[in-house]
Scaffold this active site. Structure first.
Site, short mmCIF file in Angstrom:
data_model
loop_
_atom_site.label_atom_id
_atom_site.label_comp_id
_atom_site.label_asym_id
_atom_site.label_seq_id
_atom_site.Cartn_x
_atom_site.Cartn_y
_atom_site.Cartn_z
NE ARG A 56 4.53 1.79 -0.13
CZ ARG A 56 5.55 1.42 0.62
NH1 ARG A 56 6.78 1.58 0.17
NH2 ARG A 56 5.37 0.93 1.82
CD GLU A 61 16.60 -13.20 -8.10
OE1 GLU A 61 16.13 -13.71 -7.08
OE2 GLU A 61 16.19 -12.11 -8.56
CB CYS A 98 -0.95 0.10 1.19
SG CYS A 98 -2.07 -1.28 1.33
CD1 TRP A 141 -0.03 -6.34 -3.11
CD2 TRP A 141 -0.16 -6.89 -0.96
NE1 TRP A 141 0.36 -7.66 -2.99
CE2 TRP A 141 0.28 -8.02 -1.68
CE3 TRP A 141 -0.32 -7.00 0.43
CZ2 TRP A 141 0.57 -9.24 -1.07
CZ3 TRP A 141 -0.03 -8.22 1.04
CH2 TRP A 141 0.40 -9.31 0.29
CG ASN A 148 1.52 0.69 4.19
OD1 ASN A 148 1.23 -0.49 3.99
ND2 ASN A 148 2.76 1.12 4.24
N GLY A 149 -0.68 -0.93 6.39
CA GLY A 149 -0.30 -1.71 7.56
C GLY A 149 -1.44 -2.59 8.03
CD GLU A 190 9.58 -11.78 -8.89
OE1 GLU A 190 8.96 -11.35 -7.92
OE2 GLU A 190 10.82 -11.64 -9.01
CE LYS A 205 11.16 -2.70 -5.47
NZ LYS A 205 11.79 -3.75 -6.26
CE LYS A 257 13.94 -10.54 -10.20
NZ LYS A 257 13.58 -11.07 -8.92
CG HIS A 297 19.18 -37.00 -4.68
ND1 HIS A 297 19.66 -38.24 -4.29
CD2 HIS A 297 20.28 -36.25 -4.94
CE1 HIS A 297 21.00 -38.22 -4.29
NE2 HIS A 297 21.39 -37.03 -4.69
C1 F6R Z 1 11.46 -10.58 -6.01
C2 F6R Z 1 11.42 -9.60 -4.95
C3 F6R Z 1 11.14 -10.06 -3.58
C4 F6R Z 1 11.94 -9.25 -2.55
C5 F6R Z 1 11.52 -9.65 -1.13
C6 F6R Z 1 12.37 -8.97 -0.09
O1 F6R Z 1 11.75 -9.99 -7.23
O2 F6R Z 1 11.58 -8.43 -5.17
O3 F6R Z 1 11.37 -11.42 -3.44
O4 F6R Z 1 13.30 -9.50 -2.75
O5 F6R Z 1 10.19 -9.29 -0.95
O6 F6R Z 1 12.29 -7.59 -0.19
P1 F6R Z 1 13.35 -6.66 0.50
O7 F6R Z 1 14.67 -6.88 -0.14
O8 F6R Z 1 12.83 -5.28 0.30
O9 F6R Z 1 13.39 -7.04 1.96
#
Ligand code: F6R
Length: 609
Positions: free
Chosen positions: A27, A485, A2, A75, A101-102, A492, A604, A489, A508
């Site tokens: 956000r 990673e 949010c 969000w 937000n929260g 997501e 985010k 990527k 395995h």
């Molecule tokens: C994936 C992504 C998330 C963040 C995770 C941690 O692309 O962005 O997996 O890496 O939510 O976020 P931070 O680094 O802000 O603690």
């Protein structure tokens, strides 16, 4: 999780707020809304879906030139994405509106009490409870700021909120507790927002609010008090040095693509001032007062956790420090935290606001361990609560999927490993250290040169593999972290199921899934583990699995698609692998028509558990 913004000034407030919401939309983007005073009413306009839906609705409304307004982009936590759950929420009498937000953890109990007092709720949100709680406190309190404070003392949980009242159409109120909120001081105008870009076109002068700060702001005045005693809070305004260009697309199709291409600069920026002029020593004064950790517990989530897994290899092999890497949401609930004497925690978080990572930091500190923060966002909660903080200096990362932030975290982990290596003063390490630093210094130019060809290959391969419904990503050693990673990527962004595995683990169990429609993306660089990874690739090929192999010139690897990247010694080769993986996912998602910068169901900054 949010985005909120409040504005009081001299301009038409709704456009300012909408513009700010655009820069906060990363956000959350389930719904959006604004509130402003009009004809003695507090008007609330909300719409389900992205901000564009709200803008369409606003275009059909008669909106006066209110000079104070607030907005929200959501969000969902409590209640499905729907207009009734969108913010702002109003009190039953329509006198108050709030954006939040929260999470208010005791909202259910509060709701029961308020219902008994006659309040009626139209949404499933905790926010509607909060605004009615403030309305209830307001009945006994002539000053809204005091009523606001009284209500916040009853609400437990995390919040960044903005509040407006019908009777004071030129004023907004705000408060912060465990969720980001920054106050912006302009000339004849004031702002509060979840992130700085929301108001950066108007002012660079900011106050990073603390937990427990409560604000009253009009165009020309503001006051910041402490929730516990309503005494003025002591704050020095700070100047933001980066500009809006850093938060704009600059001709790239998406923020993600721009941020991938920014990585050479990100590496250079992260190193700036951190290497001695002779290029033979790492300068990290932030760590000078700490001893070399006896053991390091690196705690993070998601992509930041993958950076931790990658960094572990350098910290162990270069700095001789035993390392444990843990997912923050697991670490924080361990019964007996394995923190021994001399152990330290290193928490990694781009946003510096991730709830689980913040909780892990607090746990480590509670156990008496020093907790180092590695963050991108200046003034974020983790940055402020850590025993000491290292900033990654990657600049604002707008795309929801993290790219350049991981690159900067990897760079900082490499510098930390070399810094702690030097602190141990082992004669044989010194010459090698200079060699590593030389390679790091050459990285920006190497990567800059490699990126266009990488992008081209990624585009070509995405056309070939876009119909796959599943993908394996394989790697060994530091490339295992990168395989994880790569898989994250891909899933997501393109919603294709992808799993990252240690290459040696395939036999395995997971190899049972391999068939001609289940391709594998293998990272098999020219390093000591190459023969082992090659065997694992052959095992996949023997089951008719298609393979994209990311490798170096001259390995002679045979695969359906052999993708070569410039050679670098392990583990620094990771800096060539990471952008290739990012670009492949980017191109897959874009080709499939997905919303690259704002993938579904994500946000985010994850400030909830
Ligand atoms: C994936 C992504 C998330 C963040 C995770 C941690 O692309 O962005 O997996 O890496 O939510 O976020 P931070 O680094 O802000 O603690």
């Amino acid at each position: 999780m949010c985005g909120i913004i409040g504005y009081a000034g001299c301009r038409p407030a709704v456009p300012v707020v909408i513009e700010g919401l655009h820069r906060l939309e990363y956000r959350g983007y389930d719904s959006a809304g604004v509130a402003f005073a009009q004809n003695k009413y507090l008007r609330v306009i909300r719409a389900k879906g992205k901000l564009s839906a709200l803008e369409e609705k606003l275009a059909t409304e008669q909106i006066t030139t209110a000079t104070c307004a607030m907005g929200h982009t959501r969000w969902a936590t409590h209640g499905v994405p729907a207009e009734r759950n969108a913010h702002p929420h109003s009190s039953n009498d329509g006198a108050l509106a709030i954006v939040h937000n929260g999470i208010i953890e005791n909202f259910q109990e509060l709701k029961t009490e308020l219902t008994a007092k006659g309040h009626v709720f139209h949404s499933e949100t905790d926010t509607e409870v909060l605004v009615n709680l403030i309305a209830e406190c307001r009945k006994r309190e002539p000053d809204l700021l005091y009523a606001f404070a009284a209500a916040l003392r009853l609400a437990h949980g995390a919040y960044a909120v903005c509040l407006m009242e019908r009777g004071a159409p030129d004023t907004f109120y705000a408060a912060r507790m465990s969720a980001p909120l920054i106050f912006g001081i302009g000339a004849g105008e004031n702002f509060a927002a979840s992130d700085i870009p929301a108001f950066l076109p108007y002012t660079r002068k900011v106050i990073f609010l603390d937990d427990g700060d409560i604000v009253q702001a009009s165009a020309k005045n503001y006051r910041i008090l402490r929730l516990e005693n309503l005494q003025p809070a002591a704050h020095e305004p700070q100047k933001i040095l980066w500009d809006m260009q850093a938060a704009q697309k600059n001709g790239y199709r998406h923020f993600m693509l721009k941020e991938i291409f920014e990585q050479p600069r990100v590496i250079a920026d992260a190193m700036a001032g951190r290497v001695s002029p002779q290029g033979d020593a790492v300068l990290l004064p932030e760590l000078d007062d700490l001893p070399v950790p006896a053991r390091l517990h690196i705690v993070a989530c998601g992509t930041s956790w993958h950076a931790a897994l990658w960094g572990r290899h350098l910290l162990e092999s270069w700095a001789h420090i035993p390392v444990q890497t843990e997912i923050a949401s697991e670490f924080r609930y361990r019964d007996n935290l394995p923190l021994g004497k001399g152990d330290m925690a290193l928490v990694i978080s781009q946003s510096g606001e991730t709830a689980d990572t913040l909780a892990a930091l607090r746990m480590a500190k509670k156990q008496g361990a020093a907790a180092i923060g590695l963050c991108n966002v200046i003034g974020s909660s983790i940055a402020r609560e850590a025993s000491t903080v290292l900033y990654t200096q990657a600049g604002p990362e707008i795309s929801v999927a993290s790219t350049k932030a991981m690159c900067s975290q990897m760079l900082m982990l490499a510098l930390m490993a070399l810094y702690w290596q030097a602190k141990q003063d082992r004669p044989t390490d010194a010459a090698r250290r200079k060699g590593w630093l030389d390679i790091l210094a050459s990285l920006p130019a190497m990567l800059e040169e490699a990126l266009p060809a990488m992008h081209e290959t990624a585009r070509r391969l995405s056309r070939k593999y876009a119909q796959a419904r599943n993908f394996f990503y394989l790697g060994r050693g530091h490339c295992f972290a990168l395989a994880l990673e790569g898989a994250l990527k891909l899933k997501e962004l393109s919603y294709i199921h992808a799993e990252g595995y240690a290459a040696g683990e395939m036999k395995h169990g997971p190899i049972a899934l391999i068939d001609p429609a289940f391709p594998t993306f293998a990272v098999a660089l020219d390093d000591p583990l190459f023969p082992k990874t090659k065997s694992n690739i052959e095992e996949v090929q023997a089951r008719q699995g298609k393979v994209i192999a990311l490798t170096n010139e001259g390995t002679g690897l045979s695969a359906d698609d052999v993708w070569t990247v410039p050679h670098l010694p392990p583990p620094l080769a990771g800096f060539m692998v990471l952008p290739a993986l990012q670009l492949f996912s980017y191109e897959m998602a874009d080709y499939l028509g997905k919303d690259v910068d704002q993938p579904r169901n994500l946000a985010k900054s994850v400030t909830v558990e």
